[in-house]
Design a protein around this motif. Structure first.
Motif, PDB file in Angstrom:
ATOM      1  N   ASN A  96      61.000  44.774  12.133  1.00 13.98           N
ATOM      2  CA  ASN A  96      60.358  45.974  12.718  1.00 13.98           C
ATOM      3  C   ASN A  96      59.044  45.488  14.038  1.00 13.98           C
ATOM      4  O   ASN A  96      58.099  45.835  14.102  1.00 13.98           O
ATOM      5  CB  ASN A  96      58.683  45.904  11.523  1.00 13.98           C
ATOM      6  CG  ASN A  96      58.194  44.164  11.193  1.00 13.98           C
ATOM      7  OD1 ASN A  96      58.460  43.668  11.828  1.00 13.98           O
ATOM      8  ND2 ASN A  96      56.745  44.489  10.426  1.00 13.98           N
ATOM      9  N   LYS A  98      60.129  47.123  16.457  1.00 13.61           N
ATOM     10  CA  LYS A  98      58.761  48.252  17.372  1.00 13.61           C
ATOM     11  C   LYS A  98      57.596  48.809  17.206  1.00 13.61           C
ATOM     12  O   LYS A  98      56.260  49.250  17.188  1.00 13.61           O
ATOM     13  CB  LYS A  98      59.904  49.017  16.903  1.00 13.61           C
ATOM     14  CG  LYS A  98      59.460  50.888  17.961  1.00 13.61           C
ATOM     15  CD  LYS A  98      60.662  52.034  17.500  1.00 13.61           C
ATOM     16  CE  LYS A  98      60.089  52.724  17.734  1.00 13.61           C
ATOM     17  NZ  LYS A  98      60.975  54.214  18.363  1.00 13.61           N
ATOM     18  N   ASP A  99      57.457  48.790  15.847  1.00 15.38           N
ATOM     19  CA  ASP A  99      56.295  48.692  15.382  1.00 15.38           C
ATOM     20  C   ASP A  99      55.115  48.326  15.360  1.00 15.38           C
ATOM     21  O   ASP A  99      53.834  48.453  15.272  1.00 15.38           O
ATOM     22  CB  ASP A  99      56.230  48.700  13.307  1.00 15.38           C
ATOM     23  CG  ASP A  99      57.331  50.069  12.984  1.00 15.38           C
ATOM     24  OD1 ASP A  99      57.763  50.934  13.523  1.00 15.38           O
ATOM     25  OD2 ASP A  99      57.789  49.637  11.856  1.00 15.38           O
ATOM     26  N   SER A 102      53.837  48.844  18.646  1.00 13.61           N
ATOM     27  CA  SER A 102      53.060  50.134  18.298  1.00 13.61           C
ATOM     28  C   SER A 102      51.564  49.555  18.491  1.00 13.61           C
ATOM     29  O   SER A 102      51.062  50.484  18.726  1.00 13.61           O
ATOM     30  CB  SER A 102      54.146  51.096  17.703  1.00 13.61           C
ATOM     31  OG  SER A 102      53.732  52.510  17.616  1.00 13.61           O
TER      32      SER A 102
END
Length: 110
Positions: A96, A98-99, A102
């Motif tokens: 995760n 990328k999450d 972000s």
């Protein structure tokens, strides 16, 4: 420090690919210890590096080296620690990461 963190998280994968020897392999051969003992020692080395980095950060004379130059260097070390803390999140992006990025950059909690 980044390389040591990387070796801790991806040592076995790199060995199956036939990559160059990691710090884990080198420590095992040099000291005649098991993989688990080498991991423990490398973790201790990383902890000591963090202690040294933080201690030296507070000792720096800002008249000689401005904080604006030091903070990015320390932040880069923090990012490397984050990327390799439990797994190789840089090489294997099926987690995760990328999450998390972000959430921190695009939708930060203010």
């Amino acid at each position: 420090m980044r390389l040591l963190n990387n070796d801790l998280s991806s040592h076995e994968e790199e060995q199956t690919r036939g990559d160059a020897a990691s710090s884990i392999e080198c420590y095992m051969k040099e000291h005649g210890v098991t993989k688990e003992e080498a991991h423990t020692k490398i973790r201790n080395i990383i902890q000591n590096y963090w202690k040294d980095l933080n201690e030296e950060n507070f000792k720096v004379d800002v008249a000689i080296v401005p904080r604006v130059l030091l903070v990015p260097i320390i932040n880069l070390a923090r990012v490397a620690e984050f990327l390799y803390i439990d797994e190789d999140a840089y090489t294997f992006s099926k987690n995760n990461l990328k999450d998390v990025i972000s959430a921190m950059v695009i939708d930060p909690i203010i």
